[in-house]
Scaffold this motif. Structure first.
Motif, PDB file in Angstrom:
ATOM      1  N   VAL A 420     -50.184   4.627   9.239  1.00 59.25           N
ATOM      2  CA  VAL A 420     -50.547   5.658   8.261  1.00 59.25           C
ATOM      3  C   VAL A 420     -50.408   5.062   6.855  1.00 59.25           C
ATOM      4  CG1 VAL A 420     -49.922   7.623   9.730  1.00 59.25           C
ATOM      5  CG2 VAL A 420     -48.180   6.554   8.291  1.00 59.25           C
ATOM      6  N   GLY A 439     -57.017  12.496   6.191  1.00 54.28           N
ATOM      7  CA  GLY A 439     -57.543  12.467   7.552  1.00 54.28           C
ATOM      8  C   GLY A 439     -58.562  11.367   7.786  1.00 54.28           C
ATOM      9  N   ARG A 440     -59.021  10.714   6.729  1.00 55.25           N
ATOM     10  CA  ARG A 440     -59.970   9.610   6.883  1.00 55.25           C
ATOM     11  C   ARG A 440     -59.204   8.337   7.240  1.00 55.25           C
ATOM     12  NH1 ARG A 440     -64.716  11.042   3.973  1.00 55.25           N
ATOM     13  NH2 ARG A 440     -64.797  13.338   3.980  1.00 55.25           N
ATOM     14  N   TYR A 441     -59.958   7.350   7.742  1.00 58.62           N
ATOM     15  CA  TYR A 441     -59.340   6.080   8.142  1.00 58.62           C
ATOM     16  C   TYR A 441     -59.885   4.950   7.276  1.00 58.62           C
ATOM     17  CZ  TYR A 441     -57.218   8.156  12.280  1.00 58.62           C
ATOM     18  OH  TYR A 441     -56.441   8.919  13.127  1.00 58.62           O
ATOM     19  N   TYR A 449     -55.985   2.616   9.418  1.00 58.48           N
ATOM     20  CA  TYR A 449     -54.835   3.406   8.958  1.00 58.48           C
ATOM     21  C   TYR A 449     -55.343   4.777   8.548  1.00 58.48           C
ATOM     22  CZ  TYR A 449     -51.849  -0.747   8.629  1.00 58.48           C
ATOM     23  OH  TYR A 449     -51.106  -1.867   8.918  1.00 58.48           O
ATOM     24  N   GLU A 450     -54.611   5.804   8.987  1.00 58.12           N
ATOM     25  CA  GLU A 450     -54.985   7.166   8.616  1.00 58.12           C
ATOM     26  C   GLU A 450     -54.390   7.505   7.242  1.00 58.12           C
ATOM     27  OE1 GLU A 450     -54.494  11.813  10.090  1.00 58.12           O
ATOM     28  OE2 GLU A 450     -53.497  10.184  11.193  1.00 58.12           O
TER      29      GLU A 450
END
Length: 665
Positions: A420, A439-441, A449-450
């Motif tokens: 994260v 919420g995107r990566y 990674y979120e």
């Protein structure tokens, strides 16, 4: 009368004659000697003369005979070199400059050949000058001045200036001025010398009327026809009296009682004198507007510079302090490397276990170990190169940082090596623009990674570095997936109470030294860093203030030069004021007040200009801090400049010899 009527009875005591009246003017063997190279000039040579109250005396002689010198001594404008001079029985030799001014104010009224009116004043204002130095109130003296002018036939000309009056009218104004303080003695020096015959006759008739009213009139002339109007003619030649003739059959005159108005003293005198000095200063400034403007310019620039530079300096200090404060307060930063040695590249002397060992120290609110590096982050087709920092959840508490949205990773995320990330504002804007990144990566070294949070904006730090250009990941995740080797760049320790910082710092040093068996680390106190930065900024502010103060000093020197020029230009005016009763303190007050008024007006304008300039600098993007102290300080310095640099010209003016000043061309 029979002879028997004049005889005394046998055995009777003879009647004593009535004692003679005390002369109002008495000179005994008075001499006035002037040096002339290796020789001397005897303007007066052992002159003895007594004038009774109510007399009309003409002092007659050719040019250079000593008659004008005699008038200067009689009028207390000059002192004899030898001999005795008494006024109403008072020995003038024992009187100081201010006492002589008092005598001129209350006893003598001068009528000069060249009128000696101040061109910048109206007829009424010229007449009122002696009353200023007698302490008469403004309304009272204005009323008396207009009444005197009306009596002398100039009631409709009282508001005219001297250049708007004829010679005869100017001489009448001069006579009115001599009468302003009800002086018992009128000293007229060649009063008809610059007049036509008709105007001259009018002036002589007026002097005769004044004598009939009880004034003692002393007329200086070289003209026998003029001298014939007097009841006593004293002829001078080569500094000596050659004859003293009285006209027989003239009725006796009743002399005026007293010696004019008594001056007020103390505060009752100072306040009106100061008010008059301010009024005369303003009149002098407006009479020379261009020169006044140039003088004001230096003061204005100096004061404006002080305010602007201090505002910029204080603004810079505040900006630096704010940026330093963004690092966090009550912080101790532990870094690898021996004290005093700057390390380059990786240094493996500080480990995660060291940070955990420090948790045993009491008084610590947060401990945040961290490891950083520069890496490329990718979102879709966008790449962004930034600083990736692996740290603990305490990082935000230690740095006094907050989130604008989302959450911070937890200790559970650290234990789980969770992929994260929390983004700084700069990174979020460059990768996502206006879109919500939560919420995107993103990819870091090709590992997704979120995004779980976005940091609140912080701006640049004390070194100009963008603090928002950062991405935070759990320390464990960073060691495994980003950095590789498990050692720290620093450990940030936040102490709860500033008073505990020395104790906590000593405990950190002791624990790490025991663990490493060497002092291969450095402990930095942000409070000390803040203090050092403040000292540096204070020094810079002081330098800016000194530069501005120098400009104010130069302006003060300019004021002094202008005032010295003004004293030279107005030498005759000073002589006129002294002849009409001005003390040295009056002259000092007038010229010092003029300097103070110039500097005060310049200071007020400079304060306004300085504030405007500071706001202009702020408008252009600089940080400023406006407070009450710099304007007060700048204005106070301007006022002090007028006081200090006005003193020398004022002292020069007050020290002028009245005779020399009146003769100045």
């Amino acid at each position: 009368m029979s002879t028997s009527a004049t005889r005394s009875a046998p055995g009777a005591v003879p009647a004593r004659p009535a004692p003679p009246e005390t002369p109002i003017i008495e000179l005994v063997d008075v001499s006035r000697i002037y040096p002339n190279g290796e020789s001397v000039v005897r303007a007066l040579d052992k002159v003895s003369l007594a004038i009774q109250p109510g007399e009309f005396v003409a002092i007659m002689g050719q040019s250079g005979s000593g008659k004008s010198t005699l008038m200067n001594i009689v009028g207390c404008l000059d002192r004899p070199s030898a001999g005795l001079y008494r006024v109403n029985g008072v020995d003038v030799e024992d009187l100081g400059p201010d006492e002589l001014a008092e005598l001129r104010c209350s006893t003598f009224g001068f009528v000069f050949q060249r009128y000696n009116l101040l061109p910048s004043l109206t007829a009424a204002e010229n007449v009122a000058i002696p009353a200023i130095y007698a302490g008469m109130g403004r309304e009272a003296r204005e009323e008396r001045a207009h009444a005197l002018l009306a009596r002398l036939g100039l009631g409709t000309r009282s508001e005219h200036r001297p250049n708007q009056l004829s010679g005869g009218q100017q001489q009448r104004v001069s006579i009115a001025r001599a009468l302003m303080n009800a002086a018992p003695v009128i000293l007229a020096d060649e009063p008809t010398g610059a007049l036509d015959s008709r105007s001259g006759e009018e002036v002589l008739a007026l002097l005769g009327e004044l004598n009939a009213e009880g004034h003692t009139v002393i007329l200086i002339t070289h003209d026998p026809d003029v001298a014939a109007h007097a009841r006593r003619v004293v002829r001078f030649q080569d500094g000596r009296i050659v004859s003293d003739e009285r006209r027989e059959g003239e009725p006796p005159r009743t002399p005026l009682p007293g010696t004019g108005p008594a001056r007020r003293g103390g505060l009752a005198r100072f306040v009106p004198d100061l008010a008059e000095a301010v009024r005369m200063a303003i009149a002098s400034m407006t009479a020379n507007l261009f020169r006044t403007a140039l003088t004001l310019l230096g003061i204005v620039i100096g004061v404006a510079s002080v305010i602007t530079m201090l505002a910029v300096g204080d603004g810079g200090k505040q900006s630096v302090l704010e940026r330093i404060s963004q690092i966090g307060t009550n912080l101790l930063i532990v870094r690898p490397g021996a004290p005093g040695i700057r390390t380059a590249g990786d240094n493996a002397t500080l480990l995660p276990d060291d940070a955990e060992a420090l948790r045993s120290i009491s008084g610590i609110d947060a401990i945040a170990p961290d490891r950083s590096g520069r890496y490329t982050l990718r979102y879709g087709s966008l790449d962004y190169f930034t600083t990736v920092t692996g740290t603990s959840p305490d990082y935000l508490a230690a740095r006094d940082w907050t989130l604008s949205r989302g959450v911070m990773f937890t200790q559970a995320d650290v234990r789980a090596y969770a992929p994260v990330v929390v983004l700084g504002q700069t990174v979020a804007q460059n990768l996502f623009g206006a879109d919500d990144p939560l919420g995107r990566y993103i990819l870091v070294k090709n590992v997704p990674y979120e995004v779980i949070g976005v940091l609140a904006p912080r701006g640049a730090n004390a070194f100009g570095q963008d603090q928002d250009d950062v991405a935070l990941v759990p320390l464990s995740t960073g060691f495994v997936r980003v950095f590789g080797r498990q050692f720290l760049n620093s450990v940030t320790v936040k102490v709860g109470n500033a008073d505990d910082i020395p104790r906590v710092e000593a405990a950190i040093t002791r624990i790490l030294t025991e663990r490493h068996q060497a002092e291969d680390f450095q402990v930095r106190n942000t409070a000390q860093f803040l203090e050092t930065a403040m000292e540096t900024q204070n020094t810079l502010t002081l330098v800016l203030g000194c530069v501005a103060a120098i400009s104010l000093l130069v302006a003060g020197i300019g004021v002094m030069n202008i005032m010295l020029v003004s004293v030279t230009e107005r030498t005759r005016e000073i002589g006129i004021r002294m002849a009409t009763g001005a003390r040295m303190s009056n002259i000092m007050l007038q010229f010092n007040t003029e300097a103070l008024v110039v500097c005060s007006v310049g200071g007020a304008v400079g304060v306004g200009l300085g504030l405007a300039a500071a706001l202009g600098v702020e408008w252009m993007g600089a940080t400023i801090v406006l407070s009450l102290m710099p304007p007060l300080l700048a204005f106070g310095c301007a006022f002090l400049t007028g006081l200090v640099f006005g003193y020398l010209p004022a002292r020069k003016a007050a020290g002028l010899d009245p005779v020399v000043a009146l003769a100045y061309e």
